[in-house]
Motif scaffolding. Structure first.
Motif, PDB file in Angstrom:
ATOM      1  N   THR A  28       0.816  -1.208   0.000  1.00 20.49           N
ATOM      2  CA  THR A  28       0.000   0.000   0.000  1.00 20.49           C
ATOM      3  C   THR A  28       0.851   1.261   0.000  1.00 20.49           C
ATOM      4  OG1 THR A  28      -0.143  -0.057   2.418  1.00 20.49           O
ATOM      5  CG2 THR A  28      -1.906  -1.141   1.169  1.00 20.49           C
ATOM      6  N   PHE A  29       2.072   1.146  -0.495  1.00 23.00           N
ATOM      7  CA  PHE A  29       2.992   2.288  -0.479  1.00 23.00           C
ATOM      8  C   PHE A  29       2.374   3.503  -1.144  1.00 23.00           C
ATOM      9  CE2 PHE A  29       6.879   4.589  -0.550  1.00 23.00           C
ATOM     10  CZ  PHE A  29       6.976   5.183  -1.801  1.00 23.00           C
ATOM     11  N   SER A  30       1.669   3.314  -2.222  1.00 17.05           N
ATOM     12  CA  SER A  30       1.144   4.446  -2.979  1.00 17.05           C
ATOM     13  C   SER A  30       0.146   5.284  -2.179  1.00 17.05           C
ATOM     14  CB  SER A  30       0.500   3.968  -4.272  1.00 17.05           C
ATOM     15  OG  SER A  30      -0.585   3.107  -3.984  1.00 17.05           O
ATOM     16  N   SER A  31      -0.411   4.717  -1.140  1.00 18.39           N
ATOM     17  CA  SER A  31      -1.399   5.440  -0.336  1.00 18.39           C
ATOM     18  C   SER A  31      -0.770   6.241   0.804  1.00 18.39           C
ATOM     19  CB  SER A  31      -2.423   4.462   0.248  1.00 18.39           C
ATOM     20  OG  SER A  31      -1.811   3.610   1.205  1.00 18.39           O
ATOM     21  N   TYR A  32       0.540   6.107   0.985  1.00 15.50           N
ATOM     22  CA  TYR A  32       1.219   6.790   2.079  1.00 15.50           C
ATOM     23  C   TYR A  32       1.829   8.111   1.633  1.00 15.50           C
ATOM     24  CZ  TYR A  32       0.758   2.896   5.293  1.00 15.50           C
ATOM     25  OH  TYR A  32       0.243   1.948   6.125  1.00 15.50           O
ATOM     26  N   HIS A  33       1.741   9.070   2.535  1.00 21.24           N
ATOM     27  CA  HIS A  33       2.483  10.308   2.381  1.00 21.24           C
ATOM     28  C   HIS A  33       3.888  10.063   2.927  1.00 21.24           C
ATOM     29  CE1 HIS A  33      -1.447  11.974   1.681  1.00 21.24           C
ATOM     30  NE2 HIS A  33      -1.827  11.694   2.916  1.00 21.24           N
ATOM     31  N   MET A  34       4.880  10.585   2.221  1.00 19.21           N
ATOM     32  CA  MET A  34       6.269  10.299   2.579  1.00 19.21           C
ATOM     33  C   MET A  34       7.016  11.588   2.906  1.00 19.21           C
ATOM     34  SD  MET A  34       6.274   7.047   2.233  1.00 19.21           S
ATOM     35  CE  MET A  34       8.037   6.758   2.474  1.00 19.21           C
ATOM     36  N   SER A  53       0.621  11.335  -1.240  1.00 21.54           N
ATOM     37  CA  SER A  53       0.308  10.148  -2.028  1.00 21.54           C
ATOM     38  C   SER A  53      -0.062  10.526  -3.458  1.00 21.54           C
ATOM     39  CB  SER A  53      -0.825   9.360  -1.371  1.00 21.54           C
ATOM     40  OG  SER A  53      -1.984  10.171  -1.225  1.00 21.54           O
ATOM     41  N   GLY A  54      -0.642  11.688  -3.621  1.00 17.58           N
ATOM     42  CA  GLY A  54      -1.029  12.144  -4.947  1.00 17.58           C
ATOM     43  C   GLY A  54       0.079  12.827  -5.723  1.00 17.58           C
ATOM     44  N   GLY A  55       1.233  13.036  -5.055  1.00 19.98           N
ATOM     45  CA  GLY A  55       2.387  13.585  -5.749  1.00 19.98           C
ATOM     46  C   GLY A  55       2.722  15.036  -5.421  1.00 19.98           C
ATOM     47  N   THR A  56       1.872  15.722  -4.704  1.00 18.96           N
ATOM     48  CA  THR A  56       2.180  17.098  -4.329  1.00 18.96           C
ATOM     49  C   THR A  56       3.393  17.131  -3.401  1.00 18.96           C
ATOM     50  OG1 THR A  56      -0.143  17.719  -4.486  1.00 18.96           O
ATOM     51  CG2 THR A  56       1.294  19.196  -3.249  1.00 18.96           C
ATOM     52  N   THR A  57       4.290  18.052  -3.664  1.00 12.60           N
ATOM     53  CA  THR A  57       5.525  18.122  -2.879  1.00 12.60           C
ATOM     54  C   THR A  57       5.557  19.357  -1.979  1.00 12.60           C
ATOM     55  OG1 THR A  57       6.652  19.256  -4.694  1.00 12.60           O
ATOM     56  CG2 THR A  57       6.848  16.855  -4.605  1.00 12.60           C
ATOM     57  N   SER A  99      -0.102   7.545   6.727  1.00 11.78           N
ATOM     58  CA  SER A  99      -1.265   7.494   5.846  1.00 11.78           C
ATOM     59  C   SER A  99      -2.149   8.723   5.970  1.00 11.78           C
ATOM     60  CB  SER A  99      -2.086   6.235   6.142  1.00 11.78           C
ATOM     61  OG  SER A  99      -2.524   6.257   7.481  1.00 11.78           O
ATOM     62  N   ARG A 100      -1.896   9.554   7.021  1.00 12.34           N
ATOM     63  CA  ARG A 100      -2.812  10.658   7.286  1.00 12.34           C
ATOM     64  C   ARG A 100      -2.240  12.022   6.884  1.00 12.34           C
ATOM     65  NH1 ARG A 100      -2.783   9.324  13.404  1.00 12.34           N
ATOM     66  NH2 ARG A 100      -0.624   9.109  12.702  1.00 12.34           N
ATOM     67  N   SER A 101      -0.964  12.202   7.050  1.00 12.25           N
ATOM     68  CA  SER A 101      -0.385  13.531   6.853  1.00 12.25           C
ATOM     69  C   SER A 101       1.008  13.440   6.260  1.00 12.25           C
ATOM     70  CB  SER A 101      -0.315  14.272   8.188  1.00 12.25           C
ATOM     71  OG  SER A 101       0.341  15.521   8.026  1.00 12.25           O
ATOM     72  N   VAL A 102       1.352  14.461   5.456  1.00 10.13           N
ATOM     73  CA  VAL A 102       2.693  14.526   4.893  1.00 10.13           C
ATOM     74  C   VAL A 102       3.671  15.192   5.870  1.00 10.13           C
ATOM     75  CG1 VAL A 102       2.447  16.774   3.755  1.00 10.13           C
ATOM     76  CG2 VAL A 102       3.914  15.001   2.728  1.00 10.13           C
ATOM     77  N   PHE A 103       3.133  15.689   6.957  1.00  9.85           N
ATOM     78  CA  PHE A 103       3.965  16.306   7.995  1.00  9.85           C
ATOM     79  C   PHE A 103       3.880  15.488   9.275  1.00  9.85           C
ATOM     80  CE2 PHE A 103       4.737  19.862   5.344  1.00  9.85           C
ATOM     81  CZ  PHE A 103       3.536  20.219   4.745  1.00  9.85           C
ATOM     82  N   GLU A 104       4.787  15.767  10.227  1.00  7.92           N
ATOM     83  CA  GLU A 104       4.756  15.008  11.482  1.00  7.92           C
ATOM     84  C   GLU A 104       3.411  15.190  12.182  1.00  7.92           C
ATOM     85  OE1 GLU A 104       8.299  14.355  13.911  1.00  7.92           O
ATOM     86  OE2 GLU A 104       9.189  16.060  12.850  1.00  7.92           O
TER      87      GLU A 104
END
Length: 119
Positions: A28-34, A53-57, A99-104
């Motif tokens: 499910t990597f694609s669903s995670y924010h990294m 997950s959608g690609g926004t940086t 899975s919820r946020s791209v930030f801490e």
């Protein structure tokens, strides 16, 4: 569960480049924010860059124009390309996922990879 393994750290001269990779387990990597974060000795951990997950940086101000984050969902990998490195970029760099946020806060963390930039 997601396991993250960073690679690509090392020693580089100021002005040089390094490419950090983070390999993730799980289907499910694609669903995670990294995110990529860093911590220098005696300093607090800082957000460096994140990719949704959608690609926004997103980037910290101190790396804009120098670092680029990208992801390859087919390979379960997120990459941080670091150019024009400065001695102040020296730190342990961590890959993180949530899975919820791209930030801490992030649920999952890698073990970290050392980046040292000499002057």
């Amino acid at each position: 569960q997601v396991q993250l393994v960073e690679s690509g750290g090392g020693l580089v001269q100021a002005g040089g480049s390094l490419r950090l990779s983070c390999a993730a387990s799980g289907r499910t990597f694609s669903s995670y924010h990294m995110g990529w974060l860093r911590q220098a000795p005696g300093k607090e951990r800082d957000f460096v860059a994140g990719i949704r997950s959608g690609g926004t940086t997103h980037y910290a101000g101190f790396v804009k124009g120098r670092f680029t984050i990208s992801r390859d969902n087919a390979k379960n990998t997120v990459v941080l390309q670091m150019n024009s490195l400065k001695p102040e970029d020296t730190a342990v760099y961590y890959c993180a996922a949530d899975s919820r946020s791209v930030f801490e806060p992030y649920n999952y963390w890698g073990q970290g990879t050392q980046v040292t930039v000499s002057s």
